[in-house]
Design an enzyme around this catalytic site. Sequence first.
Site, PDB file in Angstrom:
ATOM      1  CB  CYS A 146      -0.907  -0.006   1.225  1.00 58.89           C
ATOM      2  SG  CYS A 146      -1.822   1.538   1.390  1.00 58.89           S
TER       3      CYS A 146
ATOM      4  CE1 TYR B   9     -14.170  17.121  22.054  1.00 55.89           C
ATOM      5  CE2 TYR B   9     -13.403  19.399  22.057  1.00 55.89           C
ATOM      6  CZ  TYR B   9     -14.432  18.489  22.132  1.00 55.89           C
ATOM      7  OH  TYR B   9     -15.723  18.929  22.273  1.00 55.89           O
TER       8      TYR B   9
ATOM      9  CB  CYS C 234     -10.217  15.580  11.036  1.00 61.33           C
ATOM     10  SG  CYS C 234     -11.352  14.911  12.251  1.00 61.33           S
TER      11      CYS C 234
HETATM   12  N1  SAH Z   1      -5.126  16.794  19.861  1.00 60.99           N
HETATM   13  C1  SAH Z   1      -4.737  15.405  19.768  1.00 60.99           C
HETATM   14  C2  SAH Z   1      -5.920  14.435  19.569  1.00 60.99           C
HETATM   15  C3  SAH Z   1      -6.958  14.808  18.556  1.00 60.99           C
HETATM   16  S1  SAH Z   1      -8.097  13.498  18.127  1.00 60.99           S
HETATM   17  C4  SAH Z   1      -3.692  15.230  18.693  1.00 60.99           C
HETATM   18  O1  SAH Z   1      -3.518  16.071  17.840  1.00 60.99           O
HETATM   19  O2  SAH Z   1      -3.012  14.186  18.696  1.00 60.99           O
HETATM   20  C5  SAH Z   1      -9.507  13.865  19.061  1.00 60.99           C
HETATM   21  C6  SAH Z   1      -9.450  13.365  20.493  1.00 60.99           C
HETATM   22  O3  SAH Z   1     -10.677  13.718  21.123  1.00 60.99           O
HETATM   23  C7  SAH Z   1      -9.309  11.868  20.666  1.00 60.99           C
HETATM   24  O4  SAH Z   1      -8.172  11.591  21.437  1.00 60.99           O
HETATM   25  C8  SAH Z   1     -10.603  11.435  21.375  1.00 60.99           C
HETATM   26  O5  SAH Z   1     -10.412  10.387  22.277  1.00 60.99           O
HETATM   27  C9  SAH Z   1     -11.013  12.708  22.087  1.00 60.99           C
HETATM   28  N2  SAH Z   1     -12.427  12.901  22.437  1.00 60.99           N
HETATM   29  C10 SAH Z   1     -13.524  12.468  21.774  1.00 60.99           C
HETATM   30  N3  SAH Z   1     -14.649  12.927  22.353  1.00 60.99           N
HETATM   31  C11 SAH Z   1     -14.270  13.667  23.435  1.00 60.99           C
HETATM   32  C12 SAH Z   1     -14.978  14.417  24.442  1.00 60.99           C
HETATM   33  N4  SAH Z   1     -16.307  14.489  24.446  1.00 60.99           N
HETATM   34  N5  SAH Z   1     -14.247  15.071  25.358  1.00 60.99           N
HETATM   35  C13 SAH Z   1     -12.891  15.023  25.361  1.00 60.99           C
HETATM   36  N6  SAH Z   1     -12.182  14.322  24.449  1.00 60.99           N
HETATM   37  C14 SAH Z   1     -12.850  13.663  23.494  1.00 60.99           C
END
Ligand code: SAH
Length: 458
Positions: A166, A319, A415
């Site tokens: 891939c 998040y 995203c």
């Molecule tokens: N900022 C990080 C992760 C982004 S992905 C980076 O760039 O690596 C989004 C994240 O949101 C995930 O880790 C997921 O577990 C979390 N998430 C999803 N719903 C949520 C909520 N209601 N409250 C807090 N975190 C949440």
Amino acid sequence: MAKREIPVKKNEMITLTFEDLTHEGNGVGKINGYPLFVQGGLPGEEAEVKVVKANKNFGFGRLMNVKTKSPERVDPPCDVYYKCGGCQLQHMSYDLQLEMKRNQVKSVMKKVAHLEHVPVHPTLGMEDPWRYRNKVQIPVGEKDGELITGFYQKRSHRIIDDMDTCIIQDEVNDDMVDVVREIATKLGITAYDEKKDRGTLRHIVVRTGERTGETMVVLITRTEKLPYQQQLIDEITKHHPHVKSIVHNINKQKTNVIFGNKTKVIWGEPYIHDTIGDITFGISARSFYQVNPKQTDVLYEKALEYAQLEPDDVVVDAYCGIGTISLFLAQKAKKVYGVEIVPEAIADAKDNAKINNITNAEFFVGEAEKVMDWWKVQGLKPDVVVVDPPRKGCDVDFLDATINMQPKRIVYVSCNPSTLARDLRILEDGGYETKEVQPVDMFPQTTHVECVAWMSRE
Ligand code: SAH
């Protein structure tokens, strides 16, 4: 009112000129104002198309023959591109992919956020938009008594059985999948059979830290036991010293979700490491980590630029996953508070702060919307709020709490442009102004679009 006639019939062959691209990368052409969507069609091309569906207001066609080719058309370099559901844009030039993504963001800014005048910059793309993924998650099947690994065919759960490689995956991971599959075949481990809900090995997941070269192998089984566990470990580790961690995950459910709830480190470290800028991150099997490390640098640099941090600033990173953005920003701020729903990720985030001797970042497990409210009650007054939610965007309670706390700036990493636009509208109505939006191509060859938006209080 006169009934509008549908100008085409199912199975009819028509000649169509494509005018535009949809968000899914499909060509759009019109017959007497009636739009038809055709996978593989590019703007400016004239093509013979077979009508496969004719709904009341729009139809779908199959591309049969391109009569005049767009200069943006390229031969897809992947052998299984037309079968596989993984990539959607390999038939178009990379420049057109980047332009299409920018147009998608502009379009939702106008239609959903009612912000047609906000600058949406040209998409920041990769110099070499191949072999960028640091994590492969591949289903395991069986053919003629041997294990096979391959992605699913488009709109199906049939594994492509002639997929050799891939070309959006890191080669190390691609090769590791072959190694694990061959060892498992030799040992007589069976593949999970989705229809019968029997057999053992469901998925092989391989993740490699781009800058450290450390690899984690995760074997996901339906069964509680991983058969031939020790032989598997011996064979994998004997010849592949870059493998630092082998993990077994159990998923007994009849589901297409890849991971189950039970995870065991069966050999080596619980983590692999990678670095972003000057910071080292430990990443465990279940934690989210951006899949395109080169573009992660670009994305986070943009987020940092938009945050315009001053040494006295207090930041909320909502998040936050394993604390990637938080720790990146902590170097420039007085204090960063991170919140994330997955407890393992917060454990990683705390460890990551320690590994890097960062003492001004604090992490909390919970729903961002609830924790934000609690922080507000505690009297926390962030100068900057950074969010990076999953595809469904931010919870409206979170946005309300943010508006109430009145940070000077909001940086929104997203995203999914549609939910970004929806949430920007709410924040605009709460007194924020969107200054700029920067699309960053984290997922070349696919229709996924990532953005960073910069807002400040009027
Ligand atoms: N900022 C990080 C992760 C982004 S992905 C980076 O760039 O690596 C989004 C994240 O949101 C995930 O880790 C997921 O577990 C979390 N998430 C999803 N719903 C949520 C909520 N209601 N409250 C807090 N975190 C949440």
